[in-house]
Design a protein around this motif. Structure first.
Motif, PDB file in Angstrom:
ATOM      1  N   PHE A   1       0.867  -1.077  -0.016  1.00 18.78           N
ATOM      2  CA  PHE A   1      -0.112  -0.168   0.044  1.00 18.78           C
ATOM      3  C   PHE A   1       0.906   1.201   0.244  1.00 18.78           C
ATOM      4  N   SER A   2       0.241   2.198  -0.388  1.00 23.62           N
ATOM      5  CA  SER A   2       1.031   3.413  -0.407  1.00 23.62           C
ATOM      6  C   SER A   2       0.574   4.421   0.630  1.00 23.62           C
ATOM      7  N   GLU A   3       1.347   5.652   0.833  1.00 24.83           N
ATOM      8  CA  GLU A   3       1.152   6.609   1.765  1.00 24.83           C
ATOM      9  C   GLU A   3      -0.413   7.418   1.628  1.00 24.83           C
ATOM     10  N   GLY A   4      -1.153   7.225   2.878  1.00 24.34           N
ATOM     11  CA  GLY A   4      -2.405   7.856   2.654  1.00 24.34           C
ATOM     12  C   GLY A   4      -3.577   6.801   2.399  1.00 24.34           C
ATOM     13  N   GLN A   5      -3.226   5.518   2.197  1.00 21.39           N
ATOM     14  CA  GLN A   5      -3.817   4.399   2.093  1.00 21.39           C
ATOM     15  C   GLN A   5      -3.830   3.555   3.547  1.00 21.39           C
ATOM     16  N   PRO A   6      -4.992   2.720   3.590  1.00 26.78           N
ATOM     17  CA  PRO A   6      -5.035   1.721   4.613  1.00 26.78           C
ATOM     18  C   PRO A   6      -4.182   0.641   4.300  1.00 26.78           C
ATOM     19  N   ILE A   7      -3.947  -0.388   5.062  1.00 24.76           N
ATOM     20  CA  ILE A   7      -3.079  -1.684   4.889  1.00 24.76           C
ATOM     21  C   ILE A   7      -3.833  -2.277   3.838  1.00 24.76           C
ATOM     22  N   LEU A   8      -3.291  -2.718   2.702  1.00 27.05           N
ATOM     23  CA  LEU A   8      -3.725  -3.494   1.745  1.00 27.05           C
ATOM     24  C   LEU A   8      -3.529  -4.706   1.572  1.00 27.05           C
ATOM     25  N   TRP A   9      -3.960  -5.842   1.515  1.00 27.29           N
ATOM     26  CA  TRP A   9      -3.485  -7.131   1.478  1.00 27.29           C
ATOM     27  C   TRP A   9      -3.817  -7.843  -0.018  1.00 27.29           C
ATOM     28  N   TRP A  10      -2.848  -8.526  -0.617  1.00 22.24           N
ATOM     29  CA  TRP A  10      -2.785  -8.910  -2.028  1.00 22.24           C
ATOM     30  C   TRP A  10      -2.674 -10.517  -1.928  1.00 22.24           C
ATOM     31  N   ALA A  11      -3.084 -11.184  -3.022  1.00 21.54           N
ATOM     32  CA  ALA A  11      -3.193 -12.479  -3.492  1.00 21.54           C
ATOM     33  C   ALA A  11      -3.300 -12.606  -4.843  1.00 21.54           C
ATOM     34  N   PRO A  12      -2.597 -12.098  -5.716  1.00 23.34           N
ATOM     35  CA  PRO A  12      -2.558 -12.052  -7.147  1.00 23.34           C
ATOM     36  C   PRO A  12      -2.685 -13.379  -7.887  1.00 23.34           C
ATOM     37  N   ASP A  13      -3.288 -13.614  -8.858  1.00 24.25           N
ATOM     38  CA  ASP A  13      -3.554 -14.822  -9.626  1.00 24.25           C
ATOM     39  C   ASP A  13      -3.251 -14.272 -11.166  1.00 24.25           C
ATOM     40  N   PRO A  14      -2.310 -14.580 -11.978  1.00 21.80           N
ATOM     41  CA  PRO A  14      -1.149 -15.606 -11.530  1.00 21.80           C
ATOM     42  C   PRO A  14      -0.214 -14.958 -10.639  1.00 21.80           C
ATOM     43  N   ARG A  15       0.670 -15.770 -10.118  1.00 23.81           N
ATOM     44  CA  ARG A  15       1.794 -15.337  -9.110  1.00 23.81           C
ATOM     45  C   ARG A  15       2.875 -15.355  -9.885  1.00 23.81           C
TER      46      ARG A  15
END
Length: 246
Positions: A54-68
């Protein structure tokens, strides 16, 4: 298509990766927002193939991309120019690879390095603090390129058993980050680690041999690898033989 994003309180369980947004949504691979960057949450997240970004000013963002994006250690592309560089580095008495000797310096260098096409950094102070704590608990590691007693490049990663998740690299000298990555590949091969997670596709990673893997296959592998015994994190000059046979 449903695009509701779950909001996590600090002690809430992480949604499973199959709940991540898919193609056609505002941010494919985005799983949840909120939660906490404590070691317990991060350990559980990585064990299920999820990472914060995540970037400044954003909340914590969690990712699990497909594909990896994954670098199979047997597929690492040692281009002729890099092979020549590694041989010179290996044979020079003033050059060395160190592991975990300057983790804080490495992550701060990664946080402040310039990135083509990007403004600012995603390695915010809260991330630095969290990963330094992971390092203190033996979960986060740095692989460092040293020349003439100076830290000139390196990377940091997360390791759970034999599951290794690459995070970021930096270089103050030509090829210094590639040398550190090559050393990490040697460590991985020496200890039977089959791949290094690279999270998302970039041209640079692809040039070094990384390829996309379906998320379900990635997660199946992670479930097996993270339960295996931890390796002894360190680097010995003999490890270069994994890439440089003579």
């Amino acid at each position: 298509m449903e695009s509701h994003l779950p909001w996590l309180e600090p002690n809430d369980p992480m949604p499973t990766p199959d709940c991540a947004w898919g193609m056609g949504t505002p941010a494919p691979g985005l799983l949840a927002a909120g939660g906490a960057l404590n070691t317990s949450t991060l350990r559980k997240a990585y064990a299920q193939g999820t990472f914060p970004w995540f970037s400044e000013g954003q909340p914590i963002l969690w990712w699990a991309p497909d594909p990896r994006m994954v670098l199979n250690t047997s597929d690492f592309k040692l281009h002729p120019s890099l092979r020549k560089t590694l041989r010179k580095f290996r044979d020079a008495p003033h050059c060395s690879i160190r592991v975990d000797s300057a983790f804080s310096s490495v992550i701060h260098a990664c946080a402040t390095r310039e990135r083509t096409g990007q403004s600012g950094t995603w390695i915010l102070p809260s991330m630095v603090q969290a990963y330094e704590q992971l390092h203190n608990e033996g979960i986060a590691h740095s692989v460092e390129t040293w020349i003439d007693g100076k830290l000139v490049g390196g990377l940091y990663c997360i390791a759970l058993g034999k599951a290794v998740f690459g995070e970021s690299m930096f270089a103050y000298a030509t090829d210094a980050s590639k040398i550190a990555l090559a050393a990490l590949v040697c460590i991985a091969r020496e200890h039977g680690i089959p791949w290094i997670d690279c999270q998302q596709n970039t041209r640079h990673l692809a040039s070094l041999g990384a390829k996309e893997m379906p998320r379900d296959l990635f997660l199946t592998g992670i479930q097996k690898l993270h339960r295996q015994p931890e390796i002894p994190w360190g680097f010995k000059s003999v490890y270069w033989s994994q890439l440089l046979p003579n």
